[in-house]
Structure formats: structure tokens, C-alpha cells
Design a protein around this motif. Structure first.
Motif, mmCIF file in Angstrom:
data_model
loop_
_atom_site.group_PDB
_atom_site.id
_atom_site.type_symbol
_atom_site.label_atom_id
_atom_site.label_comp_id
_atom_site.label_asym_id
_atom_site.label_seq_id
_atom_site.Cartn_x
_atom_site.Cartn_y
_atom_site.Cartn_z
ATOM 1 N N ARG A 152 0.801 -1.378 0.052
ATOM 2 C CA ARG A 152 -0.324 -0.323 -0.309
ATOM 3 C C ARG A 152 1.264 1.479 0.192
ATOM 4 O O ARG A 152 0.612 2.403 -0.840
ATOM 5 N N ILE A 174 2.132 1.795 -3.048
ATOM 6 C CA ILE A 174 1.322 2.221 -4.472
ATOM 7 C C ILE A 174 1.191 3.923 -4.241
ATOM 8 O O ILE A 174 0.766 4.347 -5.089
ATOM 9 N N ASP A 175 0.848 4.486 -2.266
ATOM 10 C CA ASP A 175 0.625 5.583 -2.788
ATOM 11 C C ASP A 175 1.385 6.286 -2.772
ATOM 12 O O ASP A 175 1.397 7.655 -4.464
ATOM 13 N N ARG A 176 2.848 5.436 -2.866
ATOM 14 C CA ARG A 176 3.982 6.601 -3.261
ATOM 15 C C ARG A 176 4.231 7.312 -5.107
ATOM 16 O O ARG A 176 4.300 7.870 -5.924
ATOM 17 N N GLU A 177 3.733 5.217 -5.642
ATOM 18 C CA GLU A 177 3.734 5.707 -6.634
ATOM 19 C C GLU A 177 2.455 6.377 -7.791
ATOM 20 O O GLU A 177 2.544 7.388 -8.952
ATOM 21 N N GLU A 178 1.193 6.740 -6.860
ATOM 22 C CA GLU A 178 -0.004 7.816 -7.199
ATOM 23 C C GLU A 178 0.183 8.711 -7.074
ATOM 24 O O GLU A 178 0.397 9.620 -8.200
ATOM 25 N N TYR A 179 1.803 9.362 -5.538
ATOM 26 C CA TYR A 179 1.734 10.637 -5.615
ATOM 27 C C TYR A 179 2.783 10.909 -6.880
ATOM 28 O O TYR A 179 2.862 12.619 -6.709
ATOM 29 N N TYR A 232 3.309 9.945 -9.613
ATOM 30 C CA TYR A 232 1.819 10.019 -11.259
ATOM 31 C C TYR A 232 1.266 11.406 -10.926
ATOM 32 O O TYR A 232 1.389 11.966 -11.756
ATOM 33 N N LYS A 233 0.856 11.539 -10.087
ATOM 34 C CA LYS A 233 -0.008 12.897 -9.737
ATOM 35 C C LYS A 233 1.141 14.429 -9.743
ATOM 36 O O LYS A 233 0.011 14.930 -10.501
ATOM 37 N N THR A 234 2.283 13.983 -9.378
ATOM 38 C CA THR A 234 3.168 14.602 -9.440
ATOM 39 C C THR A 234 3.614 15.685 -10.452
ATOM 40 O O THR A 234 3.612 16.711 -11.485
#
Length: 285
Positions: free
Chosen positions: A34, A37-42, A44-46
Motif C-alpha cells: 500500500r 502504491i501510494d508513493r507511485e500514485e503521488y 504520478y499525480k505530481t
């Protein structure tokens, strides 16, 4: 007695400990996934946000550049149209002057013909009433060719601007005509076959003269498109119908490439709490 594996009696405490450890390891793995996933999502959004911001900057810069370029081109077109109108007005004025001069010459010629016709009519009346016995048909008038006009000795003269010091400025031109028929005794005798007239009594036209172009100015923007200009001064203004000045300002686009800036990060945040109380975990900042 055979040697056999003897299963000891199960210990509830040991089984409970083993199960707890397995559940803990599974939970740690889930928490780690998790967190990843949170790091990858952050990330990506950045990344998407940075790209969107850069695209918006490019759009804004392009809009600003197009606006500046459009304003500059419009201003140049206004000035060029004004120059063209002035040049056309000057050409129209010269054409109108020549047309009026030609009409005046035709009117003068017509008046001379009318006057001559009236004089001949009057002469016919006088001869008819005369007791001298003159035959009207025997009268021969002088006949001459049209005037042949030479070129003016001086097309213009700058002293014509001061009538007090130079009352007789300009040049002269000679006109001549040939004798076609000599008059008899009672005919109209010939007038002068040559005459000299003044001409070129106008100040000489002076064309506009401009200096060399200056160096290009510094571009208004270092990137994303700007404008630079160069100018030249007028060393001689046009006078007395001389050629008008060409453009004294030029505008040119410059530094059209997109801006490229280094990424700037804020200071690190505090470390987050560990994802696991034991057995190894992850912290973020």
C-alpha cells in the motif's frame, strides 16, 4: 521397540504465537504494498501536475507573444498605409497639376482662335464698306507653325525661396516657330518667331535620407517568444515634393524556444510513523 516420530502434545501458546507472526508478516507485506502504491500514485499525480503547469505556461506565453506580434504588425501596417496614402496623394496632386496646366493651355489657344476669328470678321466688314476697292479674297495673312519649346535651362532653383534677394530665380526656355506663309500688304503681319520665357521657378525637391540601421535591441523575453526592434534616424526630411522616408522602425520575433528551468524542491518533511511495530517496516518523508 521401533523408533517412531512421536508428536508431542500441541501447545496452544506456540500455535497462537506462530499464527500471530504469520498474520503480522502478511499485514507488513500488505502495508508495504500500500505504501508503494501510494508513493507511485503521488509521483504520478505530481508529474502530471508539473506537465500541466508547464503546458499552461507555454500556452500563456504563446498567447502573449501572438498578441504582441499582432499589435506590432498592425501598427506597422497602419504606418505603411499612411505612407502609401501620402505617396498616392502626392502623385494625384502632380497629375492634377499637369491636367490643369494642359486645360489652361487649351483654353488660351481657344481664346486666341476666337479672338483671331473675331478680328477677321471685323476686317471683312471694314473691307466691304471701304472705298479702296480691296478684294477680300486677295488678302493673305501670315501663317506660322506651332511653337517648338526647348527644355528649361534650370529645372529648379533653391534661391526661389527668397523672392527679396533673388526676384528673378529659375531658368529660361526658348520657343521658336517656322514661317509658313508671308503676309501681303493688307494681310496680318507675322509676330515674333522666337520668344524666351522664365521656367523652373520652384525650389529643388529634396529626397528623404535615413541613417544606417541600429543594432537589434535586447529581446523582450529570454524564452517563450519575444520581440526585438531596431531603428534608424532621419538625417534629411523630404522637402519640396521629394521622396518620402521609408520605415524607420523594424520589429522581429526572437527567442521563440520554450523556457527550460531547473526543478526546485521544498525542504524534506518529517518522517512518517513506521509501517510496522516490529519485524521491519517503512517510513516516508
Amino acid at each position: 521397540q521401533d523408533d517412531r516420530c512421536v508428536v508431542a502434545a500441541a501447545s496452544c501458546h506456540s500455535m497462537r504465537l506462530s499464527s500471530t507472526n504469520l498474520l503480522g508478516e502478511a499485514q507488513d507485506s500488505i502495508d508495504e504494498l500500500r505504501a508503494k502504491i501510494d508513493r507511485e500514485e503521488y509521483f504520478y499525480k505530481t508529474t502530471v501536475s508539473n506537465i500541466d503547469n508547464q503546458l499552461q505556461l507555454v500556452r500563456d506565453a504563446r498567447l502573449q507573444f501572438n498578441t504582441q506580434l499582432s499589435d506590432a504588425v498592425s501598427e506597422m501596417e497602419i504606418v505603411q498605409n499612411r505612407v502609401r496614402r501620402l505617396e498616392q496623394d502626392l502623385a494625384d496632386g502632380r497629375a492634377d497639376y499637369l491636367s490643369r496646366e494642359s486645360r489652361c493651355e487649351d483654353i488660351v489657344k481657344d481664346l486666341k482662335d476666337i479672338k483671331l476669328c473675331n478680328l477677321r470678321s471685323l476686317r471683312a466688314v471694314i473691307v466691304k464698306k471701304s472705298s479702296m476697292g480691296i478684294d477680300l479674297l486677295s488678302i493673305v495673312d501670315c501663317e506660322v507653325s506651332e511653337w517648338s519649346v526647348s527644355e528649361c535651362s534650370k529645372l529648379c532653383d533653391n534661391t526661389c525661396g527668397n523672392a527679396t534677394l533673388f526676384p528673378t530665380c529659375g531658368g529660361s526656355r526658348e520657343s521658336t516657330r517656322e514661317l509658313i506663309q508671308q503676309a501681303n500688304t493688307f494681310g496680318v503681319h507675322c509676330l515674333a518667331l522666337t520668344k524666351v520665357e522664365s521656367c523652373g521657378q520652384v525650389e529643388c525637391p529634396v529626397d528623404c535620407n535615413v541613417a544606417a540601421w541600429s543594432e537589434w535591441s535586447i529581446c523582450t523575453r529570454q524564452c517563450d517568444g519575444g520581440l526585438r526592434t531596431r531603428t534608424r534616424s532621419v538625417e534629411q526630411q523630404p522637402e519640396h515634393g521629394g521622396a518620402l522616408c521609408d520605415s524607420t522602425v523594424e520589429v522581429q520575433p526572437c527567442n521563440a524556444g520554450a523556457c527550460s528551468e531547473d526543478c526546485i524542491l521544498q525542504e524534506w518533511s518529517e518522517w512518517s510513523a513506521c509501517s510496522s511495530g516490529c519485524g521491519g517496516g517503512d517510513q516516508e518523508r
